[in-house]
Write an enzyme that holds these catalytic residues in place. Structure first.
Site, PDB file in Angstrom:
ATOM      1  N   THR A 127      33.872  41.751  31.524  1.00  0.00           N
ATOM      2  CA  THR A 127      34.708  42.861  32.005  1.00  0.00           C
ATOM      3  C   THR A 127      34.356  44.193  31.345  1.00  0.00           C
ATOM      4  OG1 THR A 127      36.990  43.691  31.865  1.00  0.00           O
ATOM      5  CG2 THR A 127      36.403  42.024  30.283  1.00  0.00           C
ATOM      6  N   ASP A 128      34.650  45.268  32.050  1.00  0.00           N
ATOM      7  CA  ASP A 128      34.469  46.613  31.471  1.00  0.00           C
ATOM      8  C   ASP A 128      35.399  46.848  30.279  1.00  0.00           C
ATOM      9  OD1 ASP A 128      36.866  46.796  32.910  1.00  0.00           O
ATOM     10  OD2 ASP A 128      36.263  48.541  34.090  1.00  0.00           O
ATOM     11  N   GLU A 129      36.463  46.025  30.178  1.00  0.00           N
ATOM     12  CA  GLU A 129      37.461  46.274  29.132  1.00  0.00           C
ATOM     13  C   GLU A 129      36.903  46.050  27.730  1.00  0.00           C
ATOM     14  OE1 GLU A 129      41.448  45.011  30.058  1.00  0.00           O
ATOM     15  OE2 GLU A 129      41.008  44.940  32.193  1.00  0.00           O
ATOM     16  N   TYR A 152      43.245  40.440  25.014  1.00  0.00           N
ATOM     17  CA  TYR A 152      42.400  39.942  26.116  1.00  0.00           C
ATOM     18  C   TYR A 152      40.974  40.463  25.977  1.00  0.00           C
ATOM     19  CZ  TYR A 152      40.075  40.150  30.668  1.00  0.00           C
ATOM     20  OH  TYR A 152      39.141  40.086  31.672  1.00  0.00           O
ATOM     21  N   LYS A 156      37.350  38.575  25.235  1.00  0.00           N
ATOM     22  CA  LYS A 156      36.182  38.650  26.136  1.00  0.00           C
ATOM     23  C   LYS A 156      34.974  39.218  25.385  1.00  0.00           C
ATOM     24  CE  LYS A 156      35.864  37.837  29.991  1.00  0.00           C
ATOM     25  NZ  LYS A 156      35.550  36.574  30.737  1.00  0.00           N
TER      26      LYS A 156
HETATM   27  P1  NAD Z   1      42.189  34.255  37.072  1.00  0.00           P
HETATM   28  O1  NAD Z   1      43.176  34.314  35.958  1.00  0.00           O
HETATM   29  O2  NAD Z   1      42.643  34.479  38.473  1.00  0.00           O
HETATM   30  O3  NAD Z   1      41.465  32.825  37.059  1.00  0.00           O
HETATM   31  C1  NAD Z   1      41.029  32.211  35.880  1.00  0.00           C
HETATM   32  C2  NAD Z   1      40.783  30.732  36.197  1.00  0.00           C
HETATM   33  O4  NAD Z   1      40.278  30.114  34.989  1.00  0.00           O
HETATM   34  C3  NAD Z   1      42.041  29.976  36.589  1.00  0.00           C
HETATM   35  O5  NAD Z   1      41.776  29.155  37.708  1.00  0.00           O
HETATM   36  C4  NAD Z   1      42.378  29.140  35.360  1.00  0.00           C
HETATM   37  O6  NAD Z   1      43.032  27.922  35.671  1.00  0.00           O
HETATM   38  C5  NAD Z   1      40.997  28.897  34.777  1.00  0.00           C
HETATM   39  N1  NAD Z   1      41.024  28.670  33.330  1.00  0.00           N
HETATM   40  C6  NAD Z   1      41.632  29.416  32.376  1.00  0.00           C
HETATM   41  N2  NAD Z   1      41.440  28.887  31.159  1.00  0.00           N
HETATM   42  C7  NAD Z   1      40.684  27.777  31.352  1.00  0.00           C
HETATM   43  C8  NAD Z   1      40.141  26.807  30.476  1.00  0.00           C
HETATM   44  N3  NAD Z   1      40.350  26.869  29.159  1.00  0.00           N
HETATM   45  N4  NAD Z   1      39.398  25.796  30.996  1.00  0.00           N
HETATM   46  C9  NAD Z   1      39.185  25.716  32.334  1.00  0.00           C
HETATM   47  N5  NAD Z   1      39.683  26.602  33.212  1.00  0.00           N
HETATM   48  C10 NAD Z   1      40.417  27.624  32.719  1.00  0.00           C
HETATM   49  O7  NAD Z   1      41.039  35.267  36.655  1.00  0.00           O
HETATM   50  P2  NAD Z   1      40.070  36.139  37.577  1.00  0.00           P
HETATM   51  O8  NAD Z   1      40.702  37.440  37.839  1.00  0.00           O
HETATM   52  O9  NAD Z   1      39.570  35.316  38.696  1.00  0.00           O
HETATM   53  O10 NAD Z   1      38.885  36.397  36.530  1.00  0.00           O
HETATM   54  C11 NAD Z   1      37.772  35.527  36.452  1.00  0.00           C
HETATM   55  C12 NAD Z   1      36.815  36.034  35.394  1.00  0.00           C
HETATM   56  O11 NAD Z   1      36.388  37.355  35.716  1.00  0.00           O
HETATM   57  C13 NAD Z   1      37.423  36.122  33.996  1.00  0.00           C
HETATM   58  O12 NAD Z   1      36.449  35.696  33.072  1.00  0.00           O
HETATM   59  C14 NAD Z   1      37.731  37.595  33.815  1.00  0.00           C
HETATM   60  O13 NAD Z   1      37.678  37.967  32.459  1.00  0.00           O
HETATM   61  C15 NAD Z   1      36.623  38.221  34.625  1.00  0.00           C
HETATM   62  N6  NAD Z   1      36.921  39.541  35.196  1.00  0.00           N
HETATM   63  C16 NAD Z   1      38.053  39.718  35.929  1.00  0.00           C
HETATM   64  C17 NAD Z   1      38.322  40.983  36.490  1.00  0.00           C
HETATM   65  C18 NAD Z   1      39.533  41.225  37.344  1.00  0.00           C
HETATM   66  O14 NAD Z   1      39.787  42.357  37.723  1.00  0.00           O
HETATM   67  N7  NAD Z   1      40.298  40.221  37.713  1.00  0.00           N
HETATM   68  C19 NAD Z   1      37.436  42.047  36.252  1.00  0.00           C
HETATM   69  C20 NAD Z   1      36.291  41.813  35.481  1.00  0.00           C
HETATM   70  C21 NAD Z   1      36.051  40.557  34.966  1.00  0.00           C
HETATM   71  P1  TYD Z   2      46.187  45.159  35.626  1.00  0.00           P
HETATM   72  O1  TYD Z   2      46.145  44.819  37.076  1.00  0.00           O
HETATM   73  O2  TYD Z   2      47.020  44.336  34.714  1.00  0.00           O
HETATM   74  O3  TYD Z   2      44.659  45.196  35.142  1.00  0.00           O
HETATM   75  P2  TYD Z   2      44.057  45.707  33.712  1.00  0.00           P
HETATM   76  O4  TYD Z   2      45.144  45.869  32.745  1.00  0.00           O
HETATM   77  O5  TYD Z   2      43.166  44.567  33.362  1.00  0.00           O
HETATM   78  O6  TYD Z   2      43.332  46.965  34.019  1.00  0.00           O
HETATM   79  O7  TYD Z   2      46.654  46.658  35.472  1.00  0.00           O
HETATM   80  C1  TYD Z   2      45.976  47.715  36.126  1.00  0.00           C
HETATM   81  C2  TYD Z   2      46.667  49.013  35.731  1.00  0.00           C
HETATM   82  O8  TYD Z   2      47.981  49.023  36.293  1.00  0.00           O
HETATM   83  C3  TYD Z   2      46.853  49.182  34.247  1.00  0.00           C
HETATM   84  O9  TYD Z   2      46.670  50.568  33.912  1.00  0.00           O
HETATM   85  C4  TYD Z   2      48.280  48.770  33.991  1.00  0.00           C
HETATM   86  C5  TYD Z   2      48.977  49.167  35.272  1.00  0.00           C
HETATM   87  N1  TYD Z   2      50.119  48.315  35.665  1.00  0.00           N
HETATM   88  C6  TYD Z   2      51.360  48.890  35.959  1.00  0.00           C
HETATM   89  O10 TYD Z   2      51.543  50.107  35.902  1.00  0.00           O
HETATM   90  N2  TYD Z   2      52.382  48.059  36.317  1.00  0.00           N
HETATM   91  C7  TYD Z   2      52.240  46.708  36.388  1.00  0.00           C
HETATM   92  O11 TYD Z   2      53.230  45.992  36.691  1.00  0.00           O
HETATM   93  C8  TYD Z   2      50.953  46.137  36.092  1.00  0.00           C
HETATM   94  C9  TYD Z   2      50.757  44.651  36.160  1.00  0.00           C
HETATM   95  C10 TYD Z   2      49.927  46.990  35.756  1.00  0.00           C
END
Ligand code: NAD
Ligand code: TYD
Length: 339
Positions: A127-129, A152, A156
């Protein structure tokens, strides 16, 4: 593509989109999905492929080495694509421990299994975070130092460093992708966009942290999945590739846009206490992925948001089941009666 894939976290938001897209595109692919089915894992997402002979699911935690070794022996993967993680910043603020177990220990265990069994490519989805936060200007590049601010993002960043170390120490064919905020089908309604859509549809308050001026760089999940696929095909071991949608938006503007699409009043917006340590702005520089992988996001934010709203409108039973369970309890604990 005739490869054998081991995909972790495939029952989550991005992982399930990735699996559905690979199965639709490649007739000769084999996919083993390993997921422990935390609150965020949902096999409903994969209902359409559960009896596909090219697809197999194992319920296991990636930090369980014995279970993972047996799965490697069964699946015999050429490629590992590692999505599994605890993924929500607010949950990590409440309790960082599951984040260290899944994201740090889990990644190390997976790397270890892949090292012992040998794989042609290991793509770690990050992630960019991990780069921390930006001010009003500038973008993250792959050279930006890691400076994570939440439990988080720290977990990562820890996993990214382990992946780097396994490349440096054992010459493992590891590639890291770092992506900006995703949105699209099957996203758990605790993240900003699906939370706001589903709350608005039920005329519930929309909890905006602080003034809502924080900025994220949004990418449609299908564009992210395509970027990960390109990293599998063309990513060079030891390299990091930033992925993003070049769509920076302020939170408050997104919330208003969702209300406008749904024809709901802005009076639903409720400003709540700001997130602790809230990163101000993320923006991804994607020149390297563009040049070296041929990555190009296809969705404009406006098109992607409209189709995402449409998806939630058409899949009420999917998110209603989630909203009535654990999620609601969690948010009520955090924000009282706001949600
Ligand atoms: P999500 O929370 O929707 O899904 C995560 C999945 O991983 C779930 O199905 C969960 O059951 C499984 N999981 C968690 N811990 C586990 C473990 N210990 N063993 C086996 N399975 C496990 O997350 P997502 O949004 O689909 O993100 C997927 C990946 O992409 C993550 O690594 C996240 O850091 C990365 N990512 C997400 C975003 C975003 O915006 N959602 C952006 C950049 C990177
Ligand atoms: P989020 O979807 O949790 O992603 P991330 O924190 O990983 O960027 O949040 C996106 C942005 O929205 C973040 O600046 C926090 C804000 N946010 C709210 O204002 N209200 C909410 O209920 C949530 C979940 C996020």
């Amino acid at each position: 593509m005739t490869q054998r894939f081991l995909i972790t976290g495939g029952a989550g938001f991005i992982g399930s989109n990735f699996i559905l897209s690979l199965l639709a595109k490649y007739p000769r692919i084999h996919i083993t999905n390993v997921d422990s089915l935390t609150y965020a894992g949902n096999l409903e997402n994969l209902k359409s492929v559960e009896s596909d002979p090219r697809y197999r699911f194992y319920r296991a935690a990636i930090e369980n080495r014995d279970a993972m070794m047996s799965i490697f022996d069964e699946a015999k993967p050429d490629v590992v694509v590692h999505f599994a993680a605890e993924s929500h910043v607010d949950r990590s603020i409440l309790d960082g421990r599951p984040f260290v177990i899944s994201n740090v220990l889990g990644t190390q265990t997976l790397l270890d299994c892949a090292k012992v069994r040998g794989v042609a490519k290991f793509v770690h989805v990050s992630t960019d975070e991990v780069y921390g936060t930006l001010g009003e200007t500038g973008v993250f590049t792959e050279e930006t130092p890691l400076a994570p601010n939440s439990p988080y993002s720290a977990s990562k960043a820890g996993s990214d460093l382990l992946v780097r170390a396994y490349y440096e120490t054992f010459n493992m064919p590891c590639v890291i992708t770092r992506c900006s905020n995703n949105y699209g089908a099957y996203q758990f309604p605790e993240k900003l966009i699906p939370l706001m859509i589903t709350n608005a549809l039920y005329d519930l308050p929309l909890p905006v942290y602080g003034e809502g001026l924080n900025i994220r760089d949004w990418i449609h999940v299908e564009d992210h999945c395509h970027g990960v696929e390109l990293a599998v095909e063309k990513g060079i071991p030891g390299q990091v590739y930033n992925l993003g949608g070049e769509s920076e938006r302020r939170n408050i503007d997104i919330v208003k846009q969702i209300l406008a699409i749904l024809g709901k009043p802005e009076s639903l917006i409720t400003h709540v206490q700001d997130r602790l340590g809230h990163d101000f702005r993320y923006a991804m520089g994607i020149q390297k992925a563009r040049k070296e992988l041929g990555f190009e996001p296809k969705y404009t934010f406006e098109k992607g948001l409209a189709s995402t709203v449409e998806w939630y409108l058409n899949h009420e039973s999917w998110w209603q089941a989630i909203k009535s369970g654990d999620y609601l309890h969690y948010y009520q604990k955090q924000y009282g009666e706001h949600v």
